[in-house]
Design a protein around this motif. Structure first.
Motif, PDB file in Angstrom:
ATOM      1  N   ASP A   1     -71.073 -28.155 101.652  1.00 20.88           N
ATOM      2  CA  ASP A   1     -72.282 -28.965 101.574  1.00 20.88           C
ATOM      3  C   ASP A   1     -72.140 -30.147 100.626  1.00 20.88           C
ATOM      4  OD1 ASP A   1     -73.599 -27.190 103.299  1.00 20.88           O
ATOM      5  OD2 ASP A   1     -74.201 -25.891 101.626  1.00 20.88           O
ATOM      6  N   TYR A   2     -71.220 -30.054  99.684  1.00 15.46           N
ATOM      7  CA  TYR A   2     -71.053 -31.096  98.670  1.00 15.46           C
ATOM      8  C   TYR A   2     -69.568 -31.270  98.352  1.00 15.46           C
ATOM      9  CZ  TYR A   2     -75.818 -29.406  97.932  1.00 15.46           C
ATOM     10  OH  TYR A   2     -77.103 -28.991  98.128  1.00 15.46           O
ATOM     11  N   VAL A   3     -69.231 -32.391  97.731  1.00 14.40           N
ATOM     12  CA  VAL A   3     -67.909 -32.530  97.130  1.00 14.40           C
ATOM     13  C   VAL A   3     -67.939 -31.737  95.826  1.00 14.40           C
ATOM     14  CG1 VAL A   3     -66.233 -34.113  96.110  1.00 14.40           C
ATOM     15  CG2 VAL A   3     -67.534 -34.793  98.148  1.00 14.40           C
ATOM     16  N   GLY A   4     -66.993 -30.825  95.659  1.00 16.39           N
ATOM     17  CA  GLY A   4     -67.077 -29.918  94.518  1.00 16.39           C
ATOM     18  C   GLY A   4     -65.824 -29.843  93.692  1.00 16.39           C
ATOM     19  N   TYR A   5     -65.679 -28.723  92.987  1.00 16.54           N
ATOM     20  CA  TYR A   5     -64.626 -28.512  92.006  1.00 16.54           C
ATOM     21  C   TYR A   5     -64.103 -27.074  92.108  1.00 16.54           C
ATOM     22  CZ  TYR A   5     -67.059 -32.540  90.060  1.00 16.54           C
ATOM     23  OH  TYR A   5     -67.654 -33.765  89.906  1.00 16.54           O
ATOM     24  N   THR A   6     -62.987 -26.827  91.446  1.00 19.28           N
ATOM     25  CA  THR A   6     -62.550 -25.454  91.225  1.00 19.28           C
ATOM     26  C   THR A   6     -63.017 -25.079  89.823  1.00 19.28           C
ATOM     27  OG1 THR A   6     -60.597 -25.852  92.569  1.00 19.28           O
ATOM     28  CG2 THR A   6     -60.588 -23.889  91.192  1.00 19.28           C
ATOM     29  N   SER A   7     -64.158 -24.431  89.716  1.00 21.10           N
ATOM     30  CA  SER A   7     -64.737 -24.226  88.390  1.00 21.10           C
ATOM     31  C   SER A   7     -65.406 -22.866  88.243  1.00 21.10           C
ATOM     32  CB  SER A   7     -65.744 -25.337  88.069  1.00 21.10           C
ATOM     33  OG  SER A   7     -66.110 -25.281  86.708  1.00 21.10           O
ATOM     34  N   ARG A   8     -64.862 -21.857  88.903  1.00 16.26           N
ATOM     35  CA  ARG A   8     -65.388 -20.509  88.677  1.00 16.26           C
ATOM     36  C   ARG A   8     -64.954 -19.995  87.309  1.00 16.26           C
ATOM     37  NH1 ARG A   8     -62.972 -19.545  94.525  1.00 16.26           N
ATOM     38  NH2 ARG A   8     -61.296 -20.490  93.311  1.00 16.26           N
ATOM     39  N   MET A   9     -65.823 -19.256  86.636  1.00 12.21           N
ATOM     40  CA  MET A   9     -65.431 -18.592  85.404  1.00 12.21           C
ATOM     41  C   MET A   9     -64.625 -17.343  85.755  1.00 12.21           C
ATOM     42  SD  MET A   9     -67.731 -16.836  82.378  1.00 12.21           S
ATOM     43  CE  MET A   9     -68.589 -18.316  81.881  1.00 12.21           C
ATOM     44  N   ASP A  10     -63.469 -17.176  85.101  1.00 13.94           N
ATOM     45  CA  ASP A  10     -62.683 -15.968  85.301  1.00 13.94           C
ATOM     46  C   ASP A  10     -63.499 -14.746  84.911  1.00 13.94           C
ATOM     47  OD1 ASP A  10     -60.527 -17.505  86.060  1.00 13.94           O
ATOM     48  OD2 ASP A  10     -59.563 -17.441  84.094  1.00 13.94           O
ATOM     49  N   GLU A  11     -63.361 -13.679  85.691  1.00 13.83           N
ATOM     50  CA  GLU A  11     -64.085 -12.449  85.394  1.00 13.83           C
ATOM     51  C   GLU A  11     -63.684 -11.878  84.032  1.00 13.83           C
ATOM     52  OE1 GLU A  11     -66.800  -9.248  86.721  1.00 13.83           O
ATOM     53  OE2 GLU A  11     -66.579 -11.426  86.881  1.00 13.83           O
ATOM     54  N   LEU A  12     -62.427 -12.046  83.636  1.00 19.02           N
ATOM     55  CA  LEU A  12     -61.999 -11.581  82.320  1.00 19.02           C
ATOM     56  C   LEU A  12     -62.750 -12.320  81.208  1.00 19.02           C
ATOM     57  CD1 LEU A  12     -58.160 -11.307  82.941  1.00 19.02           C
ATOM     58  CD2 LEU A  12     -59.708  -9.396  82.461  1.00 19.02           C
ATOM     59  N   GLN A  13     -62.953 -13.622  81.388  1.00 23.22           N
ATOM     60  CA  GLN A  13     -63.699 -14.384  80.384  1.00 23.22           C
ATOM     61  C   GLN A  13     -65.155 -13.929  80.319  1.00 23.22           C
ATOM     62  OE1 GLN A  13     -62.092 -15.950  78.370  1.00 23.22           O
ATOM     63  NE2 GLN A  13     -60.354 -17.018  79.281  1.00 23.22           N
ATOM     64  N   ALA A  14     -65.733 -13.658  81.467  1.00 17.48           N
ATOM     65  CA  ALA A  14     -67.116 -13.177  81.482  1.00 17.48           C
ATOM     66  C   ALA A  14     -67.239 -11.855  80.731  1.00 17.48           C
ATOM     67  CB  ALA A  14     -67.611 -13.025  82.920  1.00 17.48           C
ATOM     68  N   ALA A  15     -66.246 -10.989  80.879  1.00 13.36           N
ATOM     69  CA  ALA A  15     -66.271  -9.710  80.165  1.00 13.36           C
ATOM     70  C   ALA A  15     -66.166  -9.924  78.652  1.00 13.36           C
ATOM     71  CB  ALA A  15     -65.136  -8.817  80.653  1.00 13.36           C
ATOM     72  N   VAL A  16     -65.274 -10.804  78.243  1.00 14.01           N
ATOM     73  CA  VAL A  16     -65.142 -11.125  76.816  1.00 14.01           C
ATOM     74  C   VAL A  16     -66.472 -11.629  76.262  1.00 14.01           C
ATOM     75  CG1 VAL A  16     -64.064 -12.694  75.157  1.00 14.01           C
ATOM     76  CG2 VAL A  16     -62.665 -11.605  76.922  1.00 14.01           C
ATOM     77  N   LEU A  17     -67.097 -12.531  76.982  1.00 14.07           N
ATOM     78  CA  LEU A  17     -68.343 -13.139  76.516  1.00 14.07           C
ATOM     79  C   LEU A  17     -69.485 -12.128  76.465  1.00 14.07           C
ATOM     80  CD1 LEU A  17     -67.955 -16.530  78.382  1.00 14.07           C
ATOM     81  CD2 LEU A  17     -67.949 -16.204  75.899  1.00 14.07           C
ATOM     82  N   ARG A  18     -69.531 -11.228  77.435  1.00 17.19           N
ATOM     83  CA  ARG A  18     -70.581 -10.201  77.404  1.00 17.19           C
ATOM     84  C   ARG A  18     -70.414  -9.276  76.203  1.00 17.19           C
ATOM     85  NH1 ARG A  18     -71.490  -6.457  81.917  1.00 17.19           N
ATOM     86  NH2 ARG A  18     -73.535  -6.265  80.917  1.00 17.19           N
ATOM     87  N   ALA A  19     -69.182  -8.907  75.922  1.00 21.00           N
ATOM     88  CA  ALA A  19     -68.936  -8.031  74.772  1.00 21.00           C
ATOM     89  C   ALA A  19     -69.360  -8.718  73.470  1.00 21.00           C
ATOM     90  CB  ALA A  19     -67.469  -7.636  74.714  1.00 21.00           C
ATOM     91  N   LYS A  20     -69.057  -9.998  73.356  1.00 21.12           N
ATOM     92  CA  LYS A  20     -69.408 -10.737  72.147  1.00 21.12           C
ATOM     93  C   LYS A  20     -70.892 -11.080  72.090  1.00 21.12           C
ATOM     94  CE  LYS A  20     -64.886 -12.839  71.237  1.00 21.12           C
ATOM     95  NZ  LYS A  20     -64.168 -14.115  70.978  1.00 21.12           N
ATOM     96  N   LEU A  21     -71.508 -11.292  73.244  1.00 22.77           N
ATOM     97  CA  LEU A  21     -72.936 -11.641  73.272  1.00 22.77           C
ATOM     98  C   LEU A  21     -73.765 -10.568  72.581  1.00 22.77           C
ATOM     99  CD1 LEU A  21     -75.041 -13.714  74.322  1.00 22.77           C
ATOM    100  CD2 LEU A  21     -75.200 -12.320  76.406  1.00 22.77           C
ATOM    101  N   ALA A  22     -73.350  -9.318  72.703  1.00 22.39           N
ATOM    102  CA  ALA A  22     -74.082  -8.220  72.062  1.00 22.39           C
ATOM    103  C   ALA A  22     -74.047  -8.325  70.539  1.00 22.39           C
ATOM    104  CB  ALA A  22     -73.488  -6.885  72.510  1.00 22.39           C
ATOM    105  N   ARG A  23     -73.093  -9.080  69.993  1.00 18.48           N
ATOM    106  CA  ARG A  23     -72.976  -9.247  68.535  1.00 18.48           C
ATOM    107  C   ARG A  23     -73.488 -10.600  68.068  1.00 18.48           C
ATOM    108  NH1 ARG A  23     -69.650  -5.248  66.044  1.00 18.48           N
ATOM    109  NH2 ARG A  23     -69.361  -3.610  67.594  1.00 18.48           N
ATOM    110  N   LEU A  24     -73.887 -11.458  68.985  1.00 17.26           N
ATOM    111  CA  LEU A  24     -74.163 -12.846  68.622  1.00 17.26           C
ATOM    112  C   LEU A  24     -75.297 -12.981  67.613  1.00 17.26           C
ATOM    113  CD1 LEU A  24     -73.493 -15.832  68.993  1.00 17.26           C
ATOM    114  CD2 LEU A  24     -75.123 -15.884  70.903  1.00 17.26           C
ATOM    115  N   ARG A  25     -76.378 -12.254  67.807  1.00 16.53           N
ATOM    116  CA  ARG A  25     -77.504 -12.383  66.877  1.00 16.53           C
ATOM    117  C   ARG A  25     -77.070 -11.971  65.461  1.00 16.53           C
ATOM    118  NH1 ARG A  25     -81.259 -10.836  70.137  1.00 16.53           N
ATOM    119  NH2 ARG A  25     -82.152 -12.891  70.484  1.00 16.53           N
ATOM    120  N   GLU A  26     -76.318 -10.893  65.376  1.00 13.97           N
ATOM    121  CA  GLU A  26     -75.809 -10.440  64.076  1.00 13.97           C
ATOM    122  C   GLU A  26     -74.855 -11.463  63.470  1.00 13.97           C
ATOM    123  OE1 GLU A  26     -72.731  -6.952  62.530  1.00 13.97           O
ATOM    124  OE2 GLU A  26     -73.837  -6.682  64.409  1.00 13.97           O
TER     125      GLU A  26
END
Length: 368
Positions: free
Chosen positions: A224-249
């Protein structure tokens, strides 16, 4: 004593109990692309910021570029922004075919000066793009008012603004969209590059999700559009979720350390950071304005204290961007701050003693 500027190993030590099983599961199942951690991260960050949509992409730079495309910024448009920022803020505007229009910053928070924006608006102006810097938001109330009165888009460069808010409203709610960065050194950092687009606009969200996968529509191999290769790796998403739980602290710990610096640096010639009215501050950086900055930085290094300069050379001094301003003197506050700003270590795994030592060395340098 050694005072490092970052400590990603200590972050990993805190989250490895959660993260390691997730990484093993991803590798064992082969669910490497746009899997359950991507979806969960999008939902969790969007919920945190109180927006309708989070679209995970592979870098903060891509978050800004895709956001611009999805919002309709393109050839011949002008985007008002700042030259006191990381280069990605400006290069994506040029890549989109638009022209960055530099406006000077205010001295208190080092961000776009709303009082100067109005005079920079022309018939070609499409958007205003403030850069939320060092952990707090720009003057969003004034910028929203200006954008609305001239029927302009407001697009937020929120690369450093995860968990940053104004009067309790988080980045991503003031404009058509916002771009977050999860680069390694951010308050919420991936194991490499990652980013996210936040928006309350359903159309921008739909276009962004498509553009991150080559502009593909709802059916595979239909575009539908001119786009990019810009998916976030699933491994990176896992890293970020683990850290997100500590972010407020972690952000709360940064605030404790910032308070120590501010107290300990009283009576020295340095100007400590100011929190703008209505803002919280996540202390992505603790940046002081320091006389004899370069000599101070060298002295700190000799004494085991890391520091960084963000940003040593304003973008309008660099060859690819010189044509966007009138040279030295054209953005006086930007140029003054770039010559004197210094960021001191403020990551959450420092001890109180390390921060007091760093502050003490600043005092020693100035004989305070």
């Amino acid at each position: 004593m050694r005072v490092p500027f970052v400590d990603v190993r200590s972050q990993y030590a805190e989250v490895r109990g959660t993260l390691d099983p997730w990484v093993s599961e991803i590798l064992e199942t082969g669910a490497y692309v746009l899997g359950k951690h991507n979806r969960a991260l999008e939902e969790e960050v969007a919920r945190w910021h109180g927006v309708r949509h989070g679209i995970a992409v592979n870098s903060g730079t891509d978050a800004l570029r895709i956001m611009l495309d999805a919002a309709g910024v393109g050839q011949g448009d002008e985007v008002i922004t700042t030259a006191f920022t990381f280069v990605a803020s400006v290069e994506v505007i040029l890549q989109a075919g638009a022209r960055p229009v530099f406006v000077d910053i205010e001295a208190a928070g080092f961000m776009l000066d709303p009082s100067l924006v109005e005079r920079a608006i022309t018939e070609r102006t499409k958007a205003i793009m403030p850069v939320h810097l060092f952990g707090q938001l720009a003057d969003v109330e004034a910028l929203v008012q200006t954008a609305q009165s001239h029927n302009l888009l407001l697009l937020e460069d929120a690369a450093q603004a995860i968990d940053s808010s104004h009067n309790g409203v988080f980045a991503g709610n003031f404009g058509a969209a916002a771009g977050l960065s999860f680069y390694v050194t951010k308050n919420l950092g991936a194991a490499g590059d990652a980013g996210m687009i936040l928006t309350n606009d359903d159309e921008i969200a739909e276009k962004s999700r498509s553009m991150r996968v080559h502009g593909m529509g709802r059916e595979r191999y239909y575009y539908d559009y001119v786009g990019y290769t810009s998916r976030m790796d699933e491994l990176q998403a896992a890293v970020l979720r683990a850290k997100l739980a500590r972010l407020r602290e972690w952000n709360a710990r940064r605030a404790e350390l910032a308070a120590i610096y501010t107290e300990e640096l009283q009576g020295t010639p340095v100007r400590t950071p100011q929190v703008l009215p209505g803002n919280n501050h996540t202390w992505h950086q603790y940046s002081v304005v320091a006389p004899k900055r370069d000599e101070l930085q060298a002295f700190l290094k000799e004494n085991g204290v890391d520091s960084m300069v963000y940003y040593p050379v304003p973008l309008h001094f660099h060859k690819p961007y010189r044509h966007l301003a009138a040279g030295p003197g054209s953005l006086p506050v930007t140029e003054e701050i770039a010559a004197s700003i210094l960021s001191l270590p403020v990551h959450p795994h420092l001890s109180d003693d390390q921060v007091r030592y760093a502050a003490g060395k600043v005092r020693e340098f100035y004989g305070a």
